[in-house]
Scaffold this active site. Structure first.
Site, PDB file in Angstrom:
ATOM      1  N   ARG A   1      -0.971 -14.337   4.305  1.00 62.24           N
ATOM      2  CA  ARG A   1      -1.653 -13.648   5.418  1.00 62.24           C
ATOM      3  C   ARG A   1      -0.794 -13.748   6.683  1.00 62.24           C
ATOM      4  O   ARG A   1      -0.686 -12.799   7.457  1.00 62.24           O
ATOM      5  CB  ARG A   1      -3.028 -14.278   5.697  1.00 62.24           C
ATOM      6  CG  ARG A   1      -4.054 -14.141   4.586  1.00 62.24           C
ATOM      7  CD  ARG A   1      -4.768 -12.831   4.513  1.00 62.24           C
ATOM      8  NE  ARG A   1      -5.618 -12.523   5.649  1.00 62.24           N
ATOM      9  CZ  ARG A   1      -6.368 -11.425   5.715  1.00 62.24           C
ATOM     10  NH1 ARG A   1      -6.369 -10.538   4.727  1.00 62.24           N
ATOM     11  NH2 ARG A   1      -7.116 -11.185   6.760  1.00 62.24           N
TER      12      ARG A   1
ATOM     13  N   ARG B   1       3.483  -6.648   9.550  1.00 59.37           N
ATOM     14  CA  ARG B   1       2.721  -5.614  10.260  1.00 59.37           C
ATOM     15  C   ARG B   1       3.219  -5.442  11.687  1.00 59.37           C
ATOM     16  O   ARG B   1       3.230  -4.333  12.222  1.00 59.37           O
ATOM     17  CB  ARG B   1       1.229  -5.942  10.209  1.00 59.37           C
ATOM     18  CG  ARG B   1       0.627  -5.656   8.825  1.00 59.37           C
ATOM     19  CD  ARG B   1      -0.718  -6.316   8.651  1.00 59.37           C
ATOM     20  NE  ARG B   1      -1.422  -5.865   7.450  1.00 59.37           N
ATOM     21  CZ  ARG B   1      -2.559  -6.397   7.029  1.00 59.37           C
ATOM     22  NH1 ARG B   1      -3.113  -7.405   7.690  1.00 59.37           N
ATOM     23  NH2 ARG B   1      -3.148  -5.940   5.932  1.00 59.37           N
TER      24      ARG B   1
ATOM     25  N   LYS C   1       0.835  -1.201   0.000  1.00 59.06           N
ATOM     26  CA  LYS C   1       0.000   0.000   0.000  1.00 59.06           C
ATOM     27  C   LYS C   1       0.877   1.261   0.000  1.00 59.06           C
ATOM     28  O   LYS C   1       2.109   1.173   0.184  1.00 59.06           O
ATOM     29  CB  LYS C   1      -0.918  -0.047   1.222  1.00 59.06           C
ATOM     30  CG  LYS C   1      -1.969  -1.175   1.195  1.00 59.06           C
ATOM     31  CD  LYS C   1      -2.668  -1.223   2.545  1.00 59.06           C
ATOM     32  CE  LYS C   1      -3.778  -2.233   2.610  1.00 59.06           C
ATOM     33  NZ  LYS C   1      -4.357  -2.269   3.981  1.00 59.06           N
TER      34      LYS C   1
ATOM     35  N   ASN D   1      -1.370  -0.068   7.695  1.00 61.20           N
ATOM     36  CA  ASN D   1      -0.832  -1.411   7.960  1.00 61.20           C
ATOM     37  C   ASN D   1      -0.101  -2.032   6.775  1.00 61.20           C
ATOM     38  O   ASN D   1       0.078  -3.238   6.695  1.00 61.20           O
ATOM     39  CB  ASN D   1      -1.925  -2.326   8.521  1.00 61.20           C
ATOM     40  CG  ASN D   1      -3.068  -2.536   7.544  1.00 61.20           C
ATOM     41  OD1 ASN D   1      -3.060  -1.987   6.452  1.00 61.20           O
ATOM     42  ND2 ASN D   1      -4.038  -3.350   7.928  1.00 61.20           N
TER      43      ASN D   1
ATOM     44  N   THR E   1      -4.588  -7.899  10.840  1.00 65.78           N
ATOM     45  CA  THR E   1      -4.952  -6.569  10.345  1.00 65.78           C
ATOM     46  C   THR E   1      -4.459  -5.460  11.265  1.00 65.78           C
ATOM     47  O   THR E   1      -3.924  -4.449  10.812  1.00 65.78           O
ATOM     48  CB  THR E   1      -6.490  -6.503  10.188  1.00 65.78           C
ATOM     49  OG1 THR E   1      -6.908  -7.616   9.386  1.00 65.78           O
ATOM     50  CG2 THR E   1      -6.917  -5.200   9.528  1.00 65.78           C
TER      51      THR E   1
ATOM     52  N   GLU F   1      -9.815 -11.220  -6.881  1.00 64.01           N
ATOM     53  CA  GLU F   1      -8.955 -10.035  -6.789  1.00 64.01           C
ATOM     54  C   GLU F   1      -7.870 -10.041  -7.866  1.00 64.01           C
ATOM     55  O   GLU F   1      -7.553  -8.993  -8.437  1.00 64.01           O
ATOM     56  CB  GLU F   1      -8.330  -9.955  -5.387  1.00 64.01           C
ATOM     57  CG  GLU F   1      -9.365  -9.610  -4.325  1.00 64.01           C
ATOM     58  CD  GLU F   1      -8.799  -9.592  -2.904  1.00 64.01           C
ATOM     59  OE1 GLU F   1      -9.573  -9.288  -1.980  1.00 64.01           O
ATOM     60  OE2 GLU F   1      -7.596  -9.878  -2.710  1.00 64.01           O
TER      61      GLU F   1
ATOM     62  N   TYR G   1     -12.553  -2.751  -2.298  1.00 67.21           N
ATOM     63  CA  TYR G   1     -12.971  -2.677  -0.893  1.00 67.21           C
ATOM     64  C   TYR G   1     -14.491  -2.591  -0.728  1.00 67.21           C
ATOM     65  O   TYR G   1     -14.972  -2.132   0.306  1.00 67.21           O
ATOM     66  CB  TYR G   1     -12.281  -1.490  -0.204  1.00 67.21           C
ATOM     67  CG  TYR G   1     -10.834  -1.780   0.187  1.00 67.21           C
ATOM     68  CD1 TYR G   1     -10.508  -2.907   0.946  1.00 67.21           C
ATOM     69  CD2 TYR G   1      -9.799  -0.923  -0.181  1.00 67.21           C
ATOM     70  CE1 TYR G   1      -9.196  -3.174   1.311  1.00 67.21           C
ATOM     71  CE2 TYR G   1      -8.477  -1.190   0.186  1.00 67.21           C
ATOM     72  CZ  TYR G   1      -8.185  -2.315   0.938  1.00 67.21           C
ATOM     73  OH  TYR G   1      -6.886  -2.585   1.316  1.00 67.21           O
TER      74      TYR G   1
ATOM     75  N   PHE H   1     -14.586   3.284   8.774  1.00 67.59           N
ATOM     76  CA  PHE H   1     -13.262   3.565   8.230  1.00 67.59           C
ATOM     77  C   PHE H   1     -13.214   3.573   6.704  1.00 67.59           C
ATOM     78  O   PHE H   1     -12.166   3.810   6.115  1.00 67.59           O
ATOM     79  CB  PHE H   1     -12.233   2.559   8.779  1.00 67.59           C
ATOM     80  CG  PHE H   1     -12.523   1.114   8.450  1.00 67.59           C
ATOM     81  CD1 PHE H   1     -12.127   0.566   7.245  1.00 67.59           C
ATOM     82  CD2 PHE H   1     -13.199   0.296   9.366  1.00 67.59           C
ATOM     83  CE1 PHE H   1     -12.386  -0.765   6.927  1.00 67.59           C
ATOM     84  CE2 PHE H   1     -13.467  -1.040   9.063  1.00 67.59           C
ATOM     85  CZ  PHE H   1     -13.058  -1.569   7.840  1.00 67.59           C
TER      86      PHE H   1
ATOM     87  N   HIS I   1      -1.792  -5.492   1.659  1.00 69.69           N
ATOM     88  CA  HIS I   1      -3.050  -6.240   1.500  1.00 69.69           C
ATOM     89  C   HIS I   1      -2.695  -7.640   1.030  1.00 69.69           C
ATOM     90  O   HIS I   1      -1.758  -7.810   0.250  1.00 69.69           O
ATOM     91  CB  HIS I   1      -3.951  -5.590   0.446  1.00 69.69           C
ATOM     92  CG  HIS I   1      -5.088  -6.484   0.033  1.00 69.69           C
ATOM     93  ND1 HIS I   1      -6.267  -6.560   0.746  1.00 69.69           N
ATOM     94  CD2 HIS I   1      -5.196  -7.388  -0.983  1.00 69.69           C
ATOM     95  CE1 HIS I   1      -7.051  -7.463   0.170  1.00 69.69           C
ATOM     96  NE2 HIS I   1      -6.432  -7.979  -0.871  1.00 69.69           N
TER      97      HIS I   1
END
Ligand code: IDP
Ligand code: MG
Length: 150
Positions: A85, A102, A9, A112, A91, A126, A49, A57, A115
């Site tokens: 993950r 993270r 990100k 964070n 998260t 995705e 999203y 948020f 993704h």
């Protein structure tokens, strides 16, 4: 073989963590399938999203992901969804396992860094949302048989 969409990100790019994140995925044994450095349009952000629309948020999340370039990638391997993950961590950075990206590099849920797709089905959707078929590279590595059991 599972495939997962990984985004570094805007905060990850701005903080110079692109190499670090890629390095961790490579060392884990995952195989890169596609990558593109891009500014995310509002429409793509909203589709990606969509599941979070209406949450408190959401607006901030769309502003965050469209604020500066991201590195979008596809990675593959056995159990790629769970493995990536786990490498990224939970998260909320303060709940992420020590040693995860993270945990090691972030403090706030809204910054964070990465993704990663959360299920095989979402991974497929995705990947199709972010990449054209021709952008996905099928290839083998000499070392694959020492990482992939089958
Ligand atoms: P994930 O990225 O670990 O899959 P999701 O629950 O799908 O987490 O949320 C998507 C993204 O939305 C998170 O990575 C984070 O950037 C942002 N986010 C989630 N919850 C919050 C929150 O409570 N405040 C601010 N941003 C949030
Ligand atoms: Mg998610």
């Amino acid at each position: 073989m599972e495939r997962t969409l990984v985004l570094i990100k805007p905060d990850g790019v701005q903080r110079g963590l692109v190499g670090e994140v890629i390095s961790r995925l490579e060392r884990r044994g995952l195989r890169i399938v596609a990558a593109k450095f891009m500014k995310v349009e509002n429409k793509l952000a909203e589709t990606h999203y969509a599941i979070h629309k209406g949450k408190p948020f959401y607006d901030g999340l769309i502003r965050y992901i469209t604020s500066a370039p991201v590195l979008a990638m596809v990675w593959e391997g056995p159990n790629a969804i769970a493995a990536v993950r786990q490498t990224m961590g939970s998260t909320k950075p303060t709940e992420a396992a020590p040693g995860s990206v993270r945990h090691d590099y972030a403090l706030e849920v809204g910054r964070n860094l990465t993704h990663a797709s959360d299920s095989v089905e979402n991974g497929e959707n995705e990947v199709a949302l972010w990449f054209k078929k021709l952008e996905l590279v099928e290839w083998q590595r000499e070392i694959d048989r020492w990482i992939f059991e089958k």
